[in-house]
Design a protein around this motif. Structure first.
Motif, mmCIF file in Angstrom:
data_model
loop_
_atom_site.group_PDB
_atom_site.id
_atom_site.type_symbol
_atom_site.label_atom_id
_atom_site.label_comp_id
_atom_site.label_asym_id
_atom_site.label_seq_id
_atom_site.Cartn_x
_atom_site.Cartn_y
_atom_site.Cartn_z
ATOM 1 N N ASP A 670 43.249 36.564 32.380
ATOM 2 C CA ASP A 670 42.014 37.162 32.901
ATOM 3 C C ASP A 670 42.255 37.871 34.235
ATOM 4 O O ASP A 670 41.747 38.987 34.468
ATOM 5 N N ARG A 671 43.027 37.233 35.116
ATOM 6 C CA ARG A 671 43.292 37.818 36.426
ATOM 7 C C ARG A 671 44.102 39.111 36.286
ATOM 8 O O ARG A 671 43.820 40.117 36.963
ATOM 9 N N GLU A 673 44.162 41.072 33.711
ATOM 10 C CA GLU A 673 43.281 42.083 33.123
ATOM 11 C C GLU A 673 42.353 42.669 34.195
ATOM 12 O O GLU A 673 42.090 43.880 34.211
ATOM 13 N N ASP A 674 41.848 41.843 35.111
ATOM 14 C CA ASP A 674 40.994 42.303 36.207
ATOM 15 C C ASP A 674 41.759 43.269 37.097
ATOM 16 O O ASP A 674 41.226 44.306 37.521
ATOM 17 N N TRP A 675 43.012 42.909 37.395
ATOM 18 C CA TRP A 675 43.832 43.801 38.220
ATOM 19 C C TRP A 675 44.049 45.145 37.554
ATOM 20 O O TRP A 675 44.024 46.188 38.203
ATOM 21 N N ARG A 676 44.312 45.116 36.242
ATOM 22 C CA ARG A 676 44.516 46.379 35.528
ATOM 23 C C ARG A 676 43.240 47.248 35.588
ATOM 24 O O ARG A 676 43.307 48.470 35.775
ATOM 25 N N ASN A 677 42.092 46.619 35.356
ATOM 26 C CA ASN A 677 40.831 47.377 35.370
ATOM 27 C C ASN A 677 40.565 47.976 36.759
ATOM 28 O O ASN A 677 40.163 49.150 36.885
ATOM 29 N N ARG A 678 40.770 47.191 37.790
ATOM 30 C CA ARG A 678 40.537 47.668 39.149
ATOM 31 C C ARG A 678 41.523 48.775 39.500
ATOM 32 O O ARG A 678 41.170 49.758 40.201
ATOM 33 N N THR A 679 42.739 48.663 38.991
ATOM 34 C CA THR A 679 43.733 49.711 39.216
ATOM 35 C C THR A 679 43.326 51.004 38.532
ATOM 36 O O THR A 679 43.474 52.115 39.089
ATOM 37 N N MET A 680 42.827 50.845 37.288
ATOM 38 C CA MET A 680 42.380 52.046 36.556
ATOM 39 C C MET A 680 41.205 52.730 37.272
ATOM 40 O O MET A 680 41.141 53.981 37.360
ATOM 41 N N VAL A 681 40.228 51.921 37.786
ATOM 42 C CA VAL A 681 39.101 52.499 38.524
ATOM 43 C C VAL A 681 39.590 53.225 39.766
ATOM 44 O O VAL A 681 39.150 54.364 40.093
#
Length: 881
Positions: A670-671, A673-681
């Motif tokens: 989960d962590r 995945e959160d990092w990947r999403n924040r990186t993409m944003v």
């Protein structure tokens, strides 16, 4: 009573005498049986067919006669307790040949019986099968029974004319198997136990059987009792001798098969003449109503020595009825007169026939000069035979004592008692016993008596007197031998009894030491296992370091110490065990037992502690490996995220600090995945903010891609260097383990102490080389915890070790072959074999080390025995039955 109706003899079918139980069964049953091991065919089917003889009567007229088949009946008898078994004669005896593998194995026991006169053909079958069934149930064995007609002997006169010579002797062959037979589903199985005739006395008595000699008497008495149930009172038979039955007759000497044929064909022998003389004396006794007074040193024992064992009456150690009969040691007296003791003879002339009144009494039987010479010859023959048997008995005693004397040095080594004084005394006594020259002199005397029989002109009074003087001198030697043996035998028995007593003391102590040796052997395996675990723990800890789970070296050393073996303490245990192993039987006391008990307890505690260390270390390694397997994917994903998007992430200090500061143990899907999403944003925001600087951004991206490619190339180079370093480390680790193995093997071989063997240095070196390479090969084959590279190195060393074992073994056999075949070689082979029992069972050719040395030992013993034995031909003495 039918005194001529009893005959029962027992003989062994033995490989040592080149016997074949398959051939014996084929002959008895008149069958065609094939030996499956050798392929040899034993065909005696002609014995089951009628035979046509061309004969000639007393007038010279020719005629033909049909001789009925020799084999009248055959049967296989199995124990009642085994039920109905599917047994074939060929299959069963081939099974016996296969299971009895020893060179001197006993394959079976044959009992020959004669049917008494008065038993019908049908009764013979009932009698022999009932007798066989009783023995089968008693010993739990298979019994192969065959009834034969009297044999027909033929003498050819012309081309076709023959004269038929027959013996009225219906008889049976009863063949008992060497192993117990038991039911096994629809078939049968053979027991793994040794031959039923070779059971110990204790086991015999516990099963309701008699002692060895008394069991034969039981078999004889059983046949007589069963036969008498079918016979009228005036034709009953008895297994007892004339003397035991109180019959006033002298027994004759058994002719044997070959001499009997000679008699039938008109040939004569000294034994034949002796039996004729006995017939004349018996006729004289009956005619004049005389009584035989035996003046020998034997005795008759009519009391049965019985014992109760487990509620069963058994016979044990019953003594022989009497020694033997000599014509020169009997008197014929009037039964009405009072029997007076025999006149004591000169102790130096026990058998002086020239001065013995008995010979004069026998000569008075007939006035015929020729008959008198015949009686003299028979008396001389009887004396020679008696002396021959006594000398043979003394020779056997001396041979046995000599073997014991030669073994005294070994006795001393085994139990620590110094028997040197006893050995010297035995040597002195043995030198005083003379048998060999006297036995040769008796052979010459027997030849001279045979010459007297063939040409009685040579039988002059002077010749007889000289022969009697020679026999008198031999008799004096026999008496002197007896006097020496009377002192020598107790001395020999004392040494043997003392040695056996000390061996009994040593046995439980040695058993504890042997059990302890198993624990010491386990320490080698513990040492190897700890070495492997130490390597695994190091690799597991390095893996955790690589993913930044831990760098705490205190934790590493805490568990690494569990892989260490306390070598100094182990050496102290070995030294104490060696010290206890070196104790002789005479040194074993309460203190030695206490030391051994304490050592066993310490070794057990040491073993338990090491096993507990291994258990803890295994648990830690397992936990570490599972942690690595669980976290390494997350760690790799974080590194990949940083490698791929580091330029974007660094634009957000909070995101970058969070990714970099989060511990590996806190990573999860989960962590990440959160990092990947924040990186993409973040990446999208940067693209939007710098849309107008697209060209610059593309150039920057190109630069980033080039940088990634360089990183990939650099990573590949790092992996190649890491792989090369890993191969070097694996090779070094394997070589270190192999060198350590060689050192331990060298120490292990030293503990076997081959140098203590009294043998040439070439033999010692070869034996040590065989043992060392065997230990190395055995360890390499059993160790499989290697990498692919190390397995390849291990397989190469295993092939080399196999070749070294073969070369060392060949060298050892060559050195042993050069040793002379004597008792020293037997001792060398025995000691080498004892040490090879502690060496891994490596196969050399088709046999193990111990099997090969054992075969060498048996061959050497056989060669020595063959050299010592002398074949001396003599006739047997009169027997009581």
């Amino acid at each position: 009573m039918n005194n001529k109706g009893f005959h029962l003899s027992v003989s062994a079918i033995s490989k040592a005498k080149n016997h074949s139980v398959i051939a014996k069964s084929a002959y008895n049953s008149g069958s065609k049986l094939i030996d499956e091991q050798s392929g040899e065919v034993h065909d005696y089917t002609s014995k089951t067919k009628d035979k046509i003889l061309n004969l000639m009567d007393s007038d010279g007229a020719k005629y033909t006669q049909v001789i009925e088949k020799n084999v009248m009946h055959m049967a296989l008898i199995t124990p009642t307790i085994a039920g109905d078994l599917a047994v074939t004669r060929e299959g069963f005896w081939n099974d016996i040949e296969r299971v009895e593998t020893r060179k001197n194995a006993q394959l079976g026991t044959e009992i020959d019986v004669m049917f008494p006169e008065g038993v019908t053909a049908d009764q013979r079958i009932v009698l022999v099968e009932r007798y066989a069934q009783t023995l089968s149930d008693r010993y739990n064995v298979l019994v192969d029974v065959a009834i034969h007609r009297p044999h027909s002997h033929e003498k050819h006169v012309g081309e076709v004319e023959v004269v038929e010579l027959t013996s009225n002797n219906f008889h049976a062959h009863i063949l008992l198997s060497s192993r117990e037979i038991v039911a096994d589903a629809d078939s049968y199985a053979l027991s793994a136990r040794k031959n039923w005739l070779q059971w110990s006395t204790e086991e015999r008595l516990s099963k309701g059987l008699n002692g060895r000699g008394d069991e034969l008497k039981y078999q004889r008495r059983l046949w007589a009792d069963m036969a008498n149930e079918l016979l009228p009172e005036n034709k009953t038979i008895s297994e007892k001798s004339y003397r035991e039955l109180g019959i006033n007759r002298l027994p004759k000497m058994k002719l044997g098969k070959s001499l009997y044929k000679d008699v039938l064909k008109g040939k004569r022998s000294v034994i034949h003449e002796y039996n004729e003389t006995i017939d004349e004396i018996n006729a004289y006794i009956e005619k004049n109503g005389l009584v035989i007074e035996y003046d020998d040193k034997g005795r008759i024992d009519l009391e049965s020595n019985e014992q109760e064992v487990n509620g069963v009456t058994v016979h044990y150690k019953k003594r022989k009825p009497f020694a033997q009969l000599e014509l020169s040691n009997i008197r014929l007296v009037d039964p009405a007169a009072e029997l007076t003791p025999a006149t004591p003879k000169d102790s130096q002339a026990h058998s002086d026939a020239a001065n013995d009144h008995v010979l004069d009494e026998l000569l008075a039987i007939s006035d015929d000069f020729e008959s008198q010479k015949k009686i003299v010859r028979s008396a001389l023959f009887s004396t020679i035979d008696a002396l021959h048997e006594e000398l043979a008995h003394q020779s056997k005693q001396i041979i046995t004592i000599e073997k014991n004397s030669d073994a005294i040095r070994r006795f001393t080594q085994e139990v620590g008692r110094d028997y040197q004084n006893e050995r010297e005394s035995m040597r002195v006594f043995m030198q005083q016993v003379r048998t060999q020259d006297e036995r040769k002199a008796l052979e010459s005397a027997l030849t001279l008596v045979e010459q007297f029989r063939q040409d009685d002109t040579l039988q002059t009074g002077r010749a007889v007197s000289r022969l009697e003087e020679q026999l008198s001198q031999i008799d004096k030697t026999v008496l002197n031998n007896k006097a020496v043996l009377k002192k020598l035998i107790p001395l020999n028995n004392h040494v043997i009894a003392d040695y056996k007593g000390l061996k009994v003391t040593l046995k439980p102590f040695a058993a504890k030491l042997n059990k302890l040796a198993t624990d010491f052997k386990a320490f080698d395996e513990i040492d190897i296992e700890k070495s492997e675990l130490q390597r695994h723990w190091r690799e597991a800890f390095e893996d955790l370091q690589a993913i930044e789970v831990t760098s705490n070296l205190d934790t590493y050393h805490k568990f690494a110490v569990l892989a260490d073996l306390d070598v100094e303490r182990f050496k102290a245990f070995e030294q104490e065990r060696e010290a206890l192993s070196s104790l002789k039987a005479v040194e074993i006391d309460a203190d030695a037992d206490t030391r051994l008990t304490a050592l066993a307890a310490d070794v057990k505690a040491f073993k338990t502690a090491n096993n507990e260390d291994i258990k803890q270390l295994k648990q830690q390694i397992n936990t570490s490996e599972k942690t690595y397997q669980r976290l390494s994917p997350f760690y790799k994903q974080r590194i990949d995220l940083l490698d791929q998007s580091e330029a974007v992430i660094v634009q957000d200090d909070d995101l970058y600090d969070e990714i970099m500061s989060t511990k590996t143990t806190q990573l999860n899907a989960d962590r990440l995945e959160d990092w990947r999403n924040r990186t993409m944003v973040l990446h999208h925001q940067l693209n939007k903010a710098h849309e107008q600087a697209k060209l610059k951004e593309e150039a920057e991206r190109a630069r980033e891609e080039a940088l990634i490619r360089r990183r990939v190339t650099l990573q590949q180079r790092r992996e190649q260097v890491s792989l090369k370093r890993q191969r070097i480390n694996e090779t070094k680790a394997y070589q270190d383990r192999f060198d350590n193995l060689v050192v331990r093997v060298r120490d292990r071989v030293d503990t076997l102490d081959f140098k203590a063997i009294d043998a040439p240095i070439e033999v010692i070196n070869a034996a040590e080389a065989v043992a060392a390479h065997s230990f190395i090969l055995h360890t390499l084959k059993r160790t499989d915890s290697f990498t692919a590279l190390q397995k390849s190195l291990r397989d190469t060393d295993a092939k080399k070790a196999t070749a070294h074992v073969q070369q060392a073994a060949t060298s050892l056999w060559q050195q042993l072959e050069r040793l002379p075949d004597n008792q020293d070689k037997v001792e060398v082979l025995t000691q080498i074999n004892e040490r090879f029992e502690h060496v891994p069972a490596i196969t050399i050719g088709a046999a193990t080390l111990t099997q090969t040395v054992t075969d060498q030992l048996q061959k050497t013993k056989s060669d020595i025995q063959a050299q010592e034995q002398t074949q001396t031909r003599r006739y047997s003495s009169p027997r009581p039955f």
